[in-house]
Design an enzyme around this catalytic site. Structure first.
Site, PDB file in Angstrom:
ATOM      1  N   CYS A  82       0.836  -1.195   0.000  1.00 47.60           N
ATOM      2  CA  CYS A  82       0.000   0.000   0.000  1.00 47.60           C
ATOM      3  C   CYS A  82       0.878   1.256   0.000  1.00 47.60           C
ATOM      4  CB  CYS A  82      -1.000  -0.024   1.154  1.00 47.60           C
ATOM      5  SG  CYS A  82      -2.353   1.174   0.934  1.00 47.60           S
ATOM      6  N   HIS A 192      -3.673  -4.918  -0.387  1.00 45.29           N
ATOM      7  CA  HIS A 192      -3.261  -5.509   0.887  1.00 45.29           C
ATOM      8  C   HIS A 192      -3.341  -7.037   0.806  1.00 45.29           C
ATOM      9  CE1 HIS A 192      -3.119  -1.886   3.487  1.00 45.29           C
ATOM     10  NE2 HIS A 192      -3.987  -1.414   2.612  1.00 45.29           N
ATOM     11  N   GLU A 194      -2.375  -9.076   3.009  1.00 41.89           N
ATOM     12  CA  GLU A 194      -2.711  -9.583   4.342  1.00 41.89           C
ATOM     13  C   GLU A 194      -4.207  -9.510   4.620  1.00 41.89           C
ATOM     14  OE1 GLU A 194      -2.250  -5.162   5.142  1.00 41.89           O
ATOM     15  OE2 GLU A 194      -1.567  -6.648   3.689  1.00 41.89           O
TER      16      GLU A 194
END
Length: 212
Positions: A82, A192, A194
């Protein structure tokens, strides 16, 4: 042995989610702002949430830009996520104010030209041919984005025999932007991983596999 990943703590980024995601795919994770620890790890993950200038200020406070440069000089893996990707570029302009980035890549981070911002939610990626980062992931796979700014062009095109970086793209509101880059030991994603479920976990596994 588990690959050792340093998760750089410079006051910006969702460290808890990234920590869990990396452990899920088999990494030994250390959250650190210590330059020596960050340089010594097998891989360095640079997260980032918020404004470009604020992230750069935090990064410089822990000498993060020097850590990134030192690792890359030794051909050692670094991954940005990001705003952690955005700060790798030369500069970012938000609300009319420009700030210098790490300068690993030429170009500028600017506001997306779209009616609805931020670009928040799931979107597909136009995957670069031969990508190692997206190996085993289909073009139709969706990843989670949260941002209003991005690299909307790519300016680094080295002359042979230097290899060209692999650049993957996405679109929001008709505006095309860089979604991921693989440039030697320096990889990065605007989305992202994650927060992107199994697809994001697979992508992080691919990054860990690049250490070997």
């Amino acid at each position: 042995m588990k690959p050792r990943v340093a998760l750089l703590d410079y006051g910006s980024g969702n460290l808890r989610s990234a920590h869990r995601a990396l452990e899920r795919v088999g990494a030994e994770v250390t959250v650190t702002s210590d330059p020596k620890v960050a340089v010594a790890a097998d891989g360095l993950l640079v997260p980032g949430v918020g404004a470009f200038a604020a992230c750069m200020q935090g990064l410089k406070a822990v000498r993060g830009e020097r850590v990134i440069g030192e690792r890359l000089a030794g051909d050692r893996p670094v991954m940005g996520i990001c705003v952690g990707m955005q700060i790798l570029f030369e500069r970012g302009t938000e609300h009319g104010h420009a700030a210098a980035g790490c300068g690993e890549w030429p170009g500028e981070i600017t506001r997306l030209e779209a009616d609805i911002l931020p670009h928040m939610g799931w979107n597909t990626v136009e995957i670069a041919k031969g990508s190692r980062l997206f190996d085993g992931i289909a073009d139709a796979t969706r990843f989670y984005f949260v941002h209003s700014y991005a690299a909307r062009s790519w300016e680094l095109n080295p002359e042979p025999p230097l290899p060209s970086p692999q650049v993957s793209w996405a679109q929001h509101g008709g505006d095309r932007f860089v979604a991921a880059v693989e440039n030697g030991p320096l990889w990065a994603t605007q989305f992202h991983p994650e927060k992107s479920g199994d697809a994001g976990a697979h992508l992080l596994e691919n990054w860990l596999a690049s250490f070997r």
